[in-house]
Motif scaffolding. Structure first.
Motif, PDB file in Angstrom:
ATOM      1  N   UNK A  69      45.831 -81.803 -26.337  1.00  0.00           N
ATOM      2  CA  UNK A  69      45.465 -80.726 -27.265  1.00  0.00           C
ATOM      3  C   UNK A  69      46.108 -79.403 -26.865  1.00  0.00           C
ATOM      4  N   UNK A  70      46.911 -79.418 -25.792  1.00  0.00           N
ATOM      5  CA  UNK A  70      47.659 -78.246 -25.335  1.00  0.00           C
ATOM      6  C   UNK A  70      46.740 -77.050 -25.059  1.00  0.00           C
ATOM      7  N   UNK A  71      45.488 -77.323 -24.718  1.00  0.00           N
ATOM      8  CA  UNK A  71      44.465 -76.296 -24.473  1.00  0.00           C
ATOM      9  C   UNK A  71      44.125 -75.487 -25.719  1.00  0.00           C
ATOM     10  N   UNK A  72      44.423 -76.026 -26.893  1.00  0.00           N
ATOM     11  CA  UNK A  72      44.130 -75.350 -28.158  1.00  0.00           C
ATOM     12  C   UNK A  72      42.767 -75.795 -28.675  1.00  0.00           C
ATOM     13  N   UNK A  73      41.895 -74.861 -29.035  1.00  0.00           N
ATOM     14  CA  UNK A  73      40.658 -75.252 -29.706  1.00  0.00           C
ATOM     15  C   UNK A  73      40.984 -75.924 -31.043  1.00  0.00           C
ATOM     16  N   UNK A  74      40.102 -76.806 -31.476  1.00  0.00           N
ATOM     17  CA  UNK A  74      40.298 -77.553 -32.719  1.00  0.00           C
ATOM     18  C   UNK A  74      39.457 -76.977 -33.852  1.00  0.00           C
ATOM     19  N   UNK A  75      40.107 -76.806 -35.001  1.00  0.00           N
ATOM     20  CA  UNK A  75      39.432 -76.501 -36.253  1.00  0.00           C
ATOM     21  C   UNK A  75      39.673 -77.724 -37.134  1.00  0.00           C
ATOM     22  N   UNK A  76      38.696 -78.589 -37.241  1.00  0.00           N
ATOM     23  CA  UNK A  76      38.893 -79.859 -37.924  1.00  0.00           C
ATOM     24  C   UNK A  76      38.464 -79.763 -39.390  1.00  0.00           C
ATOM     25  N   UNK A  77      39.318 -80.285 -40.250  1.00  0.00           N
ATOM     26  CA  UNK A  77      38.994 -80.384 -41.675  1.00  0.00           C
ATOM     27  C   UNK A  77      38.413 -81.776 -41.905  1.00  0.00           C
ATOM     28  N   UNK A  78      37.151 -81.819 -42.309  1.00  0.00           N
ATOM     29  CA  UNK A  78      36.481 -83.101 -42.541  1.00  0.00           C
ATOM     30  C   UNK A  78      35.357 -82.865 -43.538  1.00  0.00           C
ATOM     31  N   UNK A  79      35.605 -83.204 -44.793  1.00  0.00           N
ATOM     32  CA  UNK A  79      34.634 -82.957 -45.853  1.00  0.00           C
ATOM     33  C   UNK A  79      33.616 -84.088 -45.886  1.00  0.00           C
ATOM     34  N   UNK A  80      32.835 -84.144 -44.822  1.00  0.00           N
ATOM     35  CA  UNK A  80      31.845 -85.196 -44.639  1.00  0.00           C
ATOM     36  C   UNK A  80      30.521 -84.580 -44.223  1.00  0.00           C
ATOM     37  N   UNK A  81      29.484 -85.370 -44.281  1.00  0.00           N
ATOM     38  CA  UNK A  81      28.165 -84.885 -43.905  1.00  0.00           C
ATOM     39  C   UNK A  81      27.427 -86.019 -43.205  1.00  0.00           C
ATOM     40  N   UNK A  82      26.667 -85.785 -42.184  1.00  0.00           N
ATOM     41  CA  UNK A  82      26.237 -84.489 -41.670  1.00  0.00           C
ATOM     42  C   UNK A  82      27.149 -83.925 -40.584  1.00  0.00           C
ATOM     43  N   UNK A  83      28.166 -84.675 -40.146  1.00  0.00           N
ATOM     44  CA  UNK A  83      29.079 -84.242 -39.092  1.00  0.00           C
ATOM     45  C   UNK A  83      30.500 -84.629 -39.473  1.00  0.00           C
ATOM     46  N   UNK A  84      31.497 -84.055 -38.754  1.00  0.00           N
ATOM     47  CA  UNK A  84      32.872 -84.521 -38.991  1.00  0.00           C
ATOM     48  C   UNK A  84      32.947 -86.028 -38.757  1.00  0.00           C
ATOM     49  N   UNK A  85      33.617 -86.736 -39.647  1.00  0.00           N
ATOM     50  CA  UNK A  85      33.672 -88.192 -39.548  1.00  0.00           C
ATOM     51  C   UNK A  85      34.628 -88.676 -38.476  1.00  0.00           C
ATOM     52  N   UNK A  86      35.572 -87.854 -38.085  1.00  0.00           N
ATOM     53  CA  UNK A  86      36.594 -88.279 -37.138  1.00  0.00           C
ATOM     54  C   UNK A  86      37.142 -87.040 -36.426  1.00  0.00           C
ATOM     55  N   UNK A  87      37.313 -87.150 -35.127  1.00  0.00           N
ATOM     56  CA  UNK A  87      37.908 -86.074 -34.335  1.00  0.00           C
ATOM     57  C   UNK A  87      39.259 -86.580 -33.827  1.00  0.00           C
ATOM     58  N   UNK A  88      40.335 -85.793 -33.987  1.00  0.00           N
ATOM     59  CA  UNK A  88      41.626 -86.251 -33.472  1.00  0.00           C
ATOM     60  C   UNK A  88      41.523 -86.628 -31.994  1.00  0.00           C
ATOM     61  N   UNK A  89      42.216 -87.681 -31.633  1.00  0.00           N
ATOM     62  CA  UNK A  89      42.102 -88.239 -30.284  1.00  0.00           C
ATOM     63  C   UNK A  89      42.400 -87.227 -29.186  1.00  0.00           C
ATOM     64  N   UNK A  90      43.256 -86.269 -29.429  1.00  0.00           N
ATOM     65  CA  UNK A  90      43.602 -85.284 -28.396  1.00  0.00           C
ATOM     66  C   UNK A  90      42.424 -84.394 -28.017  1.00  0.00           C
ATOM     67  N   UNK A  91      41.403 -84.331 -28.863  1.00  0.00           N
ATOM     68  CA  UNK A  91      40.227 -83.496 -28.605  1.00  0.00           C
ATOM     69  C   UNK A  91      38.981 -84.333 -28.284  1.00  0.00           C
ATOM     70  N   UNK A  92      39.157 -85.597 -27.999  1.00  0.00           N
ATOM     71  CA  UNK A  92      37.994 -86.473 -27.797  1.00  0.00           C
ATOM     72  C   UNK A  92      37.122 -86.020 -26.626  1.00  0.00           C
ATOM     73  N   UNK A  93      37.703 -85.347 -25.640  1.00  0.00           N
ATOM     74  CA  UNK A  93      36.904 -84.933 -24.482  1.00  0.00           C
ATOM     75  C   UNK A  93      36.245 -83.561 -24.657  1.00  0.00           C
ATOM     76  N   UNK A  94      36.754 -82.723 -25.558  1.00  0.00           N
ATOM     77  CA  UNK A  94      36.197 -81.370 -25.728  1.00  0.00           C
ATOM     78  C   UNK A  94      35.556 -81.138 -27.095  1.00  0.00           C
ATOM     79  N   UNK A  95      35.873 -81.963 -28.067  1.00  0.00           N
ATOM     80  CA  UNK A  95      35.303 -81.801 -29.401  1.00  0.00           C
ATOM     81  C   UNK A  95      35.912 -80.649 -30.172  1.00  0.00           C
ATOM     82  N   UNK A  96      35.248 -80.283 -31.227  1.00  0.00           N
ATOM     83  CA  UNK A  96      35.768 -79.258 -32.133  1.00  0.00           C
ATOM     84  C   UNK A  96      35.077 -77.919 -31.900  1.00  0.00           C
ATOM     85  N   UNK A  97      35.800 -76.845 -32.220  1.00  0.00           N
ATOM     86  CA  UNK A  97      35.227 -75.490 -32.179  1.00  0.00           C
ATOM     87  C   UNK A  97      34.775 -75.079 -33.576  1.00  0.00           C
TER      88      UNK A  97
END
Length: 192
Positions: free
Chosen positions: A118-146
């Motif tokens: 993830x190059x130390x970049x926070x993630x802003x994930x686009x996921x039009x799902x509910x109640x949570x994002x349906x998928x997180x890109x693999x590069x952020x699997x250890x830190x999640x989304x911001x």
């Protein structure tokens, strides 16, 4: 959040007005650059930062890390897009002192970028799902989304009905900031 630039030369005609108004109204703010990986990465980063600087800059406690909007591969292979992303992020670190936030969708990142870091970049994930994002890109699997963009209809909560937002005409993207984990408070993402 306001769109500032796209590619090598486009500047949103309302950017300076919107960016300055966010600060004047006491809002946390940032700006984004819509990427075109078929065009030079370092030049796009420079164009973006120059545009933000001309609208008042970013070195203050109410401006969080600038954003790379990555949702088009311009017909390039995933290895070419990944190389472009690495160059753009590296240039942004030099220009701003921080990595950018990366706005992308899970499937776009995994299929069209394929970056394992993830190059130390926070993630802003686009996921039009509910109640949570349906998928997180693999590069952020250890830190999640911001940030999570959960809809484009002004809904007050994920899965909620479309609503209007005072001062904005038409549909508007709605987002959620995650106060936890690597980002306990939005000030952790601010420049000053």
């Amino acid at each position: 959040m306001a769109k500032a630039t796209e590619g090598l030369s486009y500047v949103d005609p309302m950017f300076a007005t919107n960016y300055q108004a966010m600060k004047a109204n006491g809002l946390y703010r940032s700006a984004y650059h819509f990427a075109h990986p078929s065009e030079d990465a370092a030049s796009q980063a420079q164009h973006f930062v120059d545009t933000v600087n001309s609208a008042g800059g970013f070195q203050d406690s109410s401006t969080f890390q600038l954003v790379l909007d990555l949702e088009d591969d311009d017909g390039l292979s995933s290895s070419q897009v990944w190389s472009w992303v690495q160059t753009w992020v590296s240039k942004m670190k030099v220009l701003t002192g921080k990595p950018p936030v990366i706005y992308t969708g899970c499937y776009f990142w995994n299929d069209s970028v394929g970056g394992s870091s993830n190059l130390d970049c926070p993630l802003w994930v686009a996921s039009y799902t509910s109640p949570d994002p349906s998928c997180i890109p693999s590069a952020w699997s250890s830190v999640g989304w911001a940030f999570w963009q959960y809809d484009d209809n002004g809904a007050r909560y994920p899965g909620g009905p479309a609503e209007s937002i005072p001062g904005i005409e038409g549909n508007v993207d709605v987002n959620y900031f995650r106060n936890c984990c690597a980002y306990p408070d939005i000030s952790y993402l601010c420049y000053a």
